[in-house]
Design a protein around this motif. Structure first.
Motif, PDB file in Angstrom:
ATOM      1  N   ALA A 210      81.386  89.792  -3.917  1.00 48.48           N
ATOM      2  CA  ALA A 210      80.327  88.769  -3.914  1.00 48.48           C
ATOM      3  C   ALA A 210      78.963  89.303  -4.336  1.00 48.48           C
ATOM      4  O   ALA A 210      77.941  88.700  -4.067  1.00 48.48           O
TER       5      ALA A 210
ATOM      6  N   VAL B 108      83.271  82.181  -9.766  1.00 50.36           N
ATOM      7  CA  VAL B 108      82.589  82.254  -8.462  1.00 50.36           C
ATOM      8  C   VAL B 108      83.594  82.616  -7.374  1.00 50.36           C
ATOM      9  O   VAL B 108      83.341  83.494  -6.540  1.00 50.36           O
TER      10      VAL B 108
ATOM     11  N   TRP C 106      77.791  86.796  -7.409  1.00 46.51           N
ATOM     12  CA  TRP C 106      78.331  85.451  -7.341  1.00 46.51           C
ATOM     13  C   TRP C 106      77.441  84.437  -8.038  1.00 46.51           C
ATOM     14  O   TRP C 106      77.901  83.413  -8.526  1.00 46.51           O
TER      15      TRP C 106
ATOM     16  N   GLN D 162      84.540  86.232  -7.726  1.00 40.39           N
ATOM     17  CA  GLN D 162      83.455  87.102  -7.283  1.00 40.39           C
ATOM     18  C   GLN D 162      83.400  87.204  -5.758  1.00 40.39           C
ATOM     19  O   GLN D 162      83.250  88.292  -5.210  1.00 40.39           O
ATOM     20  N   ILE D 163      83.540  86.066  -5.096  1.00 39.56           N
ATOM     21  CA  ILE D 163      83.434  86.052  -3.631  1.00 39.56           C
ATOM     22  C   ILE D 163      84.679  86.631  -2.974  1.00 39.56           C
ATOM     23  O   ILE D 163      84.586  87.441  -2.046  1.00 39.56           O
TER      24      ILE D 163
END
Length: 147
Positions: free
Chosen positions: A112, A103, A115, A106-107
């Motif tokens: 993102a 997470v 996410w 991803q962000i």
């Protein structure tokens, strides 16, 4: 087993967690198998063979190939451990930690866009961890020398 009573001179008293019904146990096993297949094949597989789709993501993170292989190895180990009864709860917890890192990646590094994907898997893994908490407690007790 869970610690549910106050600590005594010898430590907390462990009680048995409620057993799952046969239907619930079967459902959790099915979930564990599906998650293990996911983590072993489409998730760890491309990382461990160095597929370009995985390499691009890890290059964007900035750690390169070594980190890609490490994450792939951790995912494969977690997939195997998900189908070992004594290790399934611990494996689910470890993979939840790995999904937390996913997470963040991803962000912070990958825009993102997806996410929520590791969040969904973390929730499914939390179901396994919760259902297998008695096995996890027994494993911890064994490792500490009390089982």
């Amino acid at each position: 087993m869970t610690a549910t009573t106050p600590a005594t001179a010898t430590g907390p008293t462990l009680t048995t967690a409620p057993a799952l019904s046969r239907r619930a146990n079967t459902g959790v096993w099915a979930l564990q198998i599906v998650l293990a297949l996911f983590f072993a094949i489409p998730s760890a597989g491309p990382k461990l063979v160095g597929h370009s789709s995985a390499a691009v993501s890890f290059d964007a993170i900035g750690f390169g190939d070594w980190f890609m292989y490490l994450v792939g190895g951790l995912e494969l180990a977690g997939a195997v451990a998900l189908v070992v009864p004594a290790l399934s709860g611990v494996a689910a917890l470890a993979l939840i930690g790995l999904m937390g890192g996913a997470v963040v990646a991803q962000i912070a590094y990958l825009g993102a866009e997806f996410w929520y994907t590791p969040v969904v898997f973390a929730v499914l893994l939390a179901v396994v961890a919760r259902a297998r908490r008695a096995d996890t407690a027994r494993l911890v007790a064994r490792v500490r020398g009390r089982g």
